[in-house]
Design a protein around this motif. Structure first.
Motif, PDB file in Angstrom:
ATOM      1  N   ASN A  51     -73.498 -21.573  17.483  1.00 43.67           N
ATOM      2  CA  ASN A  51     -72.573 -21.533  16.354  1.00 43.67           C
ATOM      3  C   ASN A  51     -73.230 -21.147  15.027  1.00 43.67           C
ATOM      4  O   ASN A  51     -72.603 -21.289  13.973  1.00 43.67           O
ATOM      5  CB  ASN A  51     -71.816 -22.859  16.190  1.00 43.67           C
ATOM      6  CG  ASN A  51     -70.934 -23.157  17.385  1.00 43.67           C
ATOM      7  OD1 ASN A  51     -70.393 -22.242  18.004  1.00 43.67           O
ATOM      8  ND2 ASN A  51     -70.811 -24.422  17.738  1.00 43.67           N
ATOM      9  N   ILE A  52     -74.477 -20.692  15.063  1.00 37.87           N
ATOM     10  CA  ILE A  52     -75.091 -20.089  13.876  1.00 37.87           C
ATOM     11  C   ILE A  52     -75.373 -18.624  14.201  1.00 37.87           C
ATOM     12  O   ILE A  52     -76.094 -18.316  15.164  1.00 37.87           O
ATOM     13  CB  ILE A  52     -76.381 -20.806  13.456  1.00 37.87           C
ATOM     14  CG1 ILE A  52     -76.079 -22.247  13.058  1.00 37.87           C
ATOM     15  CG2 ILE A  52     -77.044 -20.072  12.288  1.00 37.87           C
ATOM     16  CD1 ILE A  52     -77.286 -23.035  12.570  1.00 37.87           C
ATOM     17  N   PHE A  53     -74.795 -17.743  13.435  1.00 35.21           N
ATOM     18  CA  PHE A  53     -74.842 -16.319  13.693  1.00 35.21           C
ATOM     19  C   PHE A  53     -75.526 -15.603  12.516  1.00 35.21           C
ATOM     20  O   PHE A  53     -75.601 -16.144  11.407  1.00 35.21           O
ATOM     21  CB  PHE A  53     -73.428 -15.760  13.898  1.00 35.21           C
ATOM     22  CG  PHE A  53     -72.663 -16.455  15.002  1.00 35.21           C
ATOM     23  CD1 PHE A  53     -72.636 -15.924  16.273  1.00 35.21           C
ATOM     24  CD2 PHE A  53     -71.994 -17.647  14.756  1.00 35.21           C
ATOM     25  CE1 PHE A  53     -71.944 -16.559  17.297  1.00 35.21           C
ATOM     26  CE2 PHE A  53     -71.301 -18.295  15.769  1.00 35.21           C
ATOM     27  CZ  PHE A  53     -71.285 -17.740  17.044  1.00 35.21           C
ATOM     28  N   ALA A  54     -75.994 -14.405  12.757  1.00 37.04           N
ATOM     29  CA  ALA A  54     -76.655 -13.635  11.695  1.00 37.04           C
ATOM     30  C   ALA A  54     -76.387 -12.154  11.905  1.00 37.04           C
ATOM     31  O   ALA A  54     -76.311 -11.672  13.039  1.00 37.04           O
ATOM     32  CB  ALA A  54     -78.168 -13.894  11.685  1.00 37.04           C
ATOM     33  N   VAL A  55     -76.236 -11.430  10.781  1.00 38.01           N
ATOM     34  CA  VAL A  55     -75.969  -9.988  10.823  1.00 38.01           C
ATOM     35  C   VAL A  55     -76.681  -9.308   9.666  1.00 38.01           C
ATOM     36  O   VAL A  55     -77.199  -9.952   8.755  1.00 38.01           O
ATOM     37  CB  VAL A  55     -74.444  -9.687  10.734  1.00 38.01           C
ATOM     38  CG1 VAL A  55     -73.695 -10.261  11.916  1.00 38.01           C
ATOM     39  CG2 VAL A  55     -73.865 -10.232   9.425  1.00 38.01           C
ATOM     40  N   GLY A  56     -76.683  -7.986   9.697  1.00 39.65           N
ATOM     41  CA  GLY A  56     -77.211  -7.204   8.578  1.00 39.65           C
ATOM     42  C   GLY A  56     -78.719  -7.111   8.570  1.00 39.65           C
ATOM     43  O   GLY A  56     -79.389  -7.236   9.605  1.00 39.65           O
TER      44      GLY A  56
END
Length: 443
Positions: free
Chosen positions: A283-288
């Motif tokens: 439930n911890i996501f990351a992008v970019g």
């Protein structure tokens, strides 16, 4: 916006005074706005109707800043409107993870908020890499963020780092009439590009007045009141009014409270994610830029949208087939493998070319520099790669991108031969290049 449209309650935490992130305030938007203004100046000077005119405006860096500020303001207004209309609450302050499903925010009014949530999406971007032995507090030493606040126009400038950012700023500075030393630690400019495109960029940067120094590493940066001296391992000492350091970027993962949930970034400050853009913590996501490649605004937008869509029940999607867009003067864009990569893979390919100097539209606009190169399979005519250098390159590439994404047999050169293009247009280059390539097969 995708999460809000999908029915989720969304809070946005932003530690800058205005929304938009690095893309709007420090990276993509400012540099491209600078580039557009400089390109207009260059065209103005080259206009044959203005030859001999002596009272042309004298435009420097501070004058460009005012126009760029207008563009940034317009972008902030648009994005703020999105949040307001979709009931996304914006917390202006510094956020950090405070345990599973919790984000602590210290806002600009010295208040502390504790937000509880099911999902946390980290999109904190990146910052210029700062080696410890370079004094970035000195008023003559800049990085790609602080260069936007430069209040004078140097006569000459050193750019250390000839990646995408360094090459883009080299084009901008030479367009303003500065003498530029572009220092490249590699043997070729942007060696991920097709070799012919890389060579063309090198030629035109030199033609515009830049000095390119390949295979050089710095030893020391010595700023003083009058300028900056860059000492190189080869023994050279370069002297200029200012230095722009553009040698790499690091993910903004510091002070995010990652340690509270057991997350550890790599040496470049980046987080590892799976195909759902989820980190090693559920439930911890990351992008970019925070997750590294391709570190493009275009890809980052889609990564965030796909991740939010997945949280709303959409199928898992990943960003793929991202075109490269480089906003030098002239610009560059490419999609798919280069000639070298196809050769290494032993794929039988052929080349179709259209030189802009032969296109009616380029002759009308005076933008004759550049070419479109199509790489296609000799047997099936499948379009394999698109490589473009010149006027409207970052726009033209999308025509080919649409055809490359089609299933066989609709992804071949025959589309360009059998389709009527508006005339005169730059997109007509596809028809010219396709016919050129087919003619090679008939020799």
């Amino acid at each position: 916006m995708r999460a809000a449209k999908g029915g989720l309650r969304v809070a946005m935490v932003e530690d800058q005074p205005q929304v938009g992130g690095s893309c709007t305030h420090l990276g993509t938007i400012p540099s491209k706005a600078f580039r557009h203004q400089v390109r207009q100046l260059v065209r103005h000077r080259r206009n044959p109707l203005l030859q001999g005119v002596t009272d042309l405006p004298d435009v420097g860096w501070p004058q460009l800043l005012s126009r760029v500020s207008d563009v940034i303001g317009a972008q902030v207004q648009v994005r703020s409107g999105f949040y307001f209309r979709n009931r996304v609450q914006v917390f202006n302050g510094r956020g950090s993870i405070a345990g599973e499903g919790r984000v602590r925010v210290n806002d600009t009014h010295d208040r502390e908020w504790l937000l509880e949530t099911r999902h946390i999406l980290l999109a904190t971007g990146s910052r210029p890499y700062h080696p410890a032995d370079v004094d970035f507090s000195h008023p003559r030493v800049y990085d790609s963020d602080t260069i936007l606040s430069m209040q004078h126009t140097p006569r000459n400038i050193i750019i250390y780092g000839a990646g995408v950012i360094g090459c883009e700023y080299a084009s901008i500075f030479t367009g303003l009439g500065m003498r530029v030393d572009l220092v490249n630690s590699r043997e070729h400019l942007l060696d991920f590009l097709d070799a012919e495109i890389s060579d063309a960029l090198s030629y035109h940067l030199r033609e515009q007045g830049a000095t390119i120094r390949h295979g050089e590493e710095y030893v020391a940066v010595e700023p003083d009141e009058e300028g900056v001296t860059l000492v190189l391992a080869s023994g050279k000492r370069l002297r200029a009014d200012a230095l722009l350091w553009s040698n790499g970027r690091s993910g903004n993962s510091q002070n995010l409270g990652l340690e509270t949930v057991g997350l550890e970034p790599n040496g470049r400050g980046q987080l590892q994610v799976d195909e759902r853009y989820q980190t090693q913590v559920p439930n911890i996501f990351a992008v970019g830029d925070l997750i590294g490649w391709p570190s493009l605004a275009s890809a980052s937008y889609d990564q965030g949208r796909f991740c939010a869509g997945m949280l709303c029940g959409d199928p898992v999607r990943q960003v793929a087939n991202v075109p490269t867009g480089i906003y030098t003067i002239p610009g560059i864009s490419s999609l798919g493998p280069t000639e070298h990569e196809l050769t290494e893979a032993r794929i039988p390919y052929e080349v179709g070319q259209a030189f802009f100097k032969n296109l009616a539209r380029a002759q009308i606009t005076g933008e004759r520099t550049g070419m479109l190169k199509l790489l296609f399979h000799r047997d099936t005519l499948e379009l394999l790669g698109i490589h473009c250098f010149g006027y409207q390159a970052t726009e033209i590439v999308h025509v080919g991108q649409a055809i490359m994404s089609q299933p066989a047999p609709h992804n071949t050169l025959e589309y360009f031969v059998n389709t009527t293009f508006n005339y005169p247009t730059m997109a007509e280059a596809y028809r010219v290049a396709a016919i050129n390539g087919l003619n090679r097969l008939r020799r």
